[in-house]
Design an enzyme around this catalytic site. Structure first.
Site, PDB file in Angstrom:
ATOM      1  N   LYS A  10       0.944  11.053   4.932  1.00  0.00           N
ATOM      2  CA  LYS A  10       1.209   9.405   5.477  1.00  0.00           C
ATOM      3  C   LYS A  10       1.684   9.449   6.740  1.00  0.00           C
ATOM      4  O   LYS A  10       3.017  10.245   6.941  1.00  0.00           O
ATOM      5  CB  LYS A  10       2.136   8.951   4.250  1.00  0.00           C
ATOM      6  CG  LYS A  10       2.561   7.320   4.713  1.00  0.00           C
ATOM      7  CD  LYS A  10       3.354   6.584   3.739  1.00  0.00           C
ATOM      8  CE  LYS A  10       3.673   5.121   4.176  1.00  0.00           C
ATOM      9  NZ  LYS A  10       4.523   4.609   3.225  1.00  0.00           N
ATOM     10  N   TYR A  38      -8.072  -3.594   0.915  1.00  0.00           N
ATOM     11  CA  TYR A  38      -7.956  -5.055   0.821  1.00  0.00           C
ATOM     12  C   TYR A  38      -9.460  -5.486   0.727  1.00  0.00           C
ATOM     13  O   TYR A  38      -9.459  -6.627   0.626  1.00  0.00           O
ATOM     14  CB  TYR A  38      -7.082  -5.482   1.856  1.00  0.00           C
ATOM     15  CG  TYR A  38      -5.733  -4.770   1.860  1.00  0.00           C
ATOM     16  CD1 TYR A  38      -4.621  -5.160   0.932  1.00  0.00           C
ATOM     17  CD2 TYR A  38      -5.350  -3.699   2.922  1.00  0.00           C
ATOM     18  CE1 TYR A  38      -3.394  -4.629   1.066  1.00  0.00           C
ATOM     19  CE2 TYR A  38      -4.265  -3.145   2.923  1.00  0.00           C
ATOM     20  CZ  TYR A  38      -3.327  -3.441   1.889  1.00  0.00           C
ATOM     21  OH  TYR A  38      -1.997  -2.857   1.642  1.00  0.00           O
ATOM     22  N   CYS A  45      11.581   0.842   0.360  1.00  0.00           N
ATOM     23  CA  CYS A  45      11.711   0.024   1.606  1.00  0.00           C
ATOM     24  C   CYS A  45      11.445  -1.513   1.151  1.00  0.00           C
ATOM     25  O   CYS A  45      12.149  -2.331   1.776  1.00  0.00           O
ATOM     26  CB  CYS A  45      10.724   0.300   2.595  1.00  0.00           C
ATOM     27  SG  CYS A  45       8.886   0.470   1.934  1.00  0.00           S
ATOM     28  N   LYS A  82      -3.284   8.637   4.526  1.00  0.00           N
ATOM     29  CA  LYS A  82      -3.108   7.339   5.103  1.00  0.00           C
ATOM     30  C   LYS A  82      -2.572   7.292   6.362  1.00  0.00           C
ATOM     31  O   LYS A  82      -1.659   7.869   6.713  1.00  0.00           O
ATOM     32  CB  LYS A  82      -2.051   6.669   4.001  1.00  0.00           C
ATOM     33  CG  LYS A  82      -1.780   5.242   4.282  1.00  0.00           C
ATOM     34  CD  LYS A  82      -0.571   4.964   3.330  1.00  0.00           C
ATOM     35  CE  LYS A  82      -0.096   3.605   3.949  1.00  0.00           C
ATOM     36  NZ  LYS A  82       1.168   3.068   3.154  1.00  0.00           N
TER      37      LYS A  82
HETATM   38  C1  PBG Z   1       5.838   1.620   1.678  1.00  0.00           C
HETATM   39  C2  PBG Z   1       4.286   1.422   1.725  1.00  0.00           C
HETATM   40  C3  PBG Z   1       3.927   1.155   2.988  1.00  0.00           C
HETATM   41  C4  PBG Z   1       2.245   1.027   2.879  1.00  0.00           C
HETATM   42  C5  PBG Z   1       2.089   1.392   1.731  1.00  0.00           C
HETATM   43  N1  PBG Z   1       3.223   1.709   1.009  1.00  0.00           N
HETATM   44  C6  PBG Z   1       4.584   0.718   4.254  1.00  0.00           C
HETATM   45  C7  PBG Z   1       4.923   1.781   5.306  1.00  0.00           C
HETATM   46  O1  PBG Z   1       5.219   3.046   4.977  1.00  0.00           O
HETATM   47  O2  PBG Z   1       5.884   1.159   6.138  1.00  0.00           O
HETATM   48  C8  PBG Z   1       1.394   0.536   3.963  1.00  0.00           C
HETATM   49  C9  PBG Z   1       0.274  -0.318   3.441  1.00  0.00           C
HETATM   50  C10 PBG Z   1      -0.675  -0.766   4.443  1.00  0.00           C
HETATM   51  O3  PBG Z   1      -0.342  -0.731   5.584  1.00  0.00           O
HETATM   52  O4  PBG Z   1      -1.611  -1.386   4.026  1.00  0.00           O
HETATM   53  N2  PBG Z   1       6.439   2.748   2.108  1.00  0.00           N
HETATM   54 ZN    ZN Z   2       8.503   2.730   1.969  1.00  0.00          ZN
END
Ligand code: PBG
Ligand code: ZN
Length: 321
Positions: A191, A308, A118, A244
């Site tokens: 996720k 973070y 992405c 996550k």
């Molecule tokens: C990429 C990715 C994302 C996050 C980690 N890797 C964003 C998404 O899936 O839109 C999110 C991390 C965060 O919000 O701190 N796929």
């Molecule tokens: Zn992604």
């Protein structure tokens, strides 16, 4: 009457019977690396977090080294984006360059490479798009190529976050065929399609330009399905698994700990931003809230916390010694 208060009488007594501990060893710090020079861009929705160009990385890497945090999670932000995410598997891509730089200068620091398209696609989706659909099987070879390329650059751990089905097996096979049998996979297994990612998408410039991620990331209502995702990633060869976001999914973390694989929880951008915003307003005590959140994530069953807040947490733990 049970006198529970006997064991709460003072801080030494409480220390003695404390069940859950957080250690610097548990922490991973995410960093955003932008292509270009002389860049230290604050991310407005994430106070204290910056995008760095490689020439500016030493400042944060020195701090991380001093903090004794074991590893970082790298997100590259390329200048060039296209339909097939070609910068994601370009030997001279920003992420590859950043990993080579870090491993050369800070060899003891574990570098975890996030694998997803992405940040590299012109449309901002995590896979190959055709007729507004995100294609699963067509995405797998690109994720495999990206993983091999990141391993070649020196990544210690490959962490696929794309949520395509079958990607762990595909990536494992590609790594093995290219001689990276010893590079482990940390799979973003459960996720969820979450509104808590929006500050990250500003930070990583990865907001999809149409639609959303709900056809590939998980429905936030589904706890049992999360366990199937995790079991499947383990059967495909994941060495570590992840849930996550973290705080709204502590029940999933708790259930996931039954697999007895190293379990990571990602305390995501939105979770960070909410704490920072309230703290900046003087509405909460930042240190106490963050430590309580860290303990909660560990108490639920996580072994590793990607956050973070990692540098602050490491600092606070050190102050307590
Ligand atoms: C990429 C990715 C994302 C996050 C980690 N890797 C964003 C998404 O899936 O839109 C999110 C991390 C965060 O919000 O701190 N796929
Ligand atoms: Zn992604």
């Amino acid at each position: 009457m049970n006198r529970f208060r006997r064991l709460r009488v003072n801080s030494q007594m409480r220390r003695l019977v404390r069940e859950t501990h957080i250690s610097t060893d548990d922490l991973i710090y995410p960093i955003f690396v932008a292509e270009g020079e002389n860049i230290k861009n604050p991310v407005p929705s994430m106070p204290g977090i910056y995008q760095y160009s490689i020439d500016m990385l030493d400042e944060i890497l020195c701090e991380i080294k001093k903090s004794k945090i074991p590893g970082v999670l790298i997100f590259g932000i390329p200048k060039h984006k296209d339909e097939l995410a070609s910068s994601a598997y370009d030997e001279n891509g920003i992420t590859q360059q950043a990993i080579r730089y870090i491993k050369k200068k800070y060899p003891e620091l574990l570098v975890i490479a996030d694998v997803c398209l992405c940040e590299y696609t012109s449309h901002g989706h995590c896979g190959v798009v055709r007729n507004d659909k995100i294609l699963n099987d067509e995405t797998l070879p690109l994720l495999s190529k990206m993983s091999v390329s990141l391993a070649k650059s020196g990544a210690d751990i490959i962490a696929p976050s794309d949520m395509m089905d079958g990607r762990v097996a595909a990536i494992r096979q590609a790594l093995d065929e290219n001689g990276f049998i010893d590079v482990p996979i940390m799979a973003y297994s459960a996720k969820f399609a979450s509104a808590y990612y929006s500050p990250f998408r500003d930070a990583a410039d990865s907001t999809p330009c149409f639609g959303d991620r709900k056809t590939y990331q998980m429905d936030c209502a589904n706890g049992k399905e999360a366990l199937r995702e995790i079991a499947d990633d383990i059967s495909e060869g994941a060495d570590m698994v992840m849930v996550k976001p973290a705080l709204a999914y502590l029940d999933v973390i708790k259930e996931a700990s039954r697999y007895e694989f190293p379990l990571a929880a990602y305390n995501v951008s939105g979770e960070y931003s909410m704490v920072k915003a309230a703290a900046q307003n003087g509405w909460i005590d930042e240190k106490r809230i963050v430590m309580e959140n860290m303990i909660a994530i560990k108490r639920a069953g996580a072994d590793i916390i990607i956050t973070y807040h990692a540098l602050d947490v490491a600092q606070w733990l050190e102050e307590e010694l």
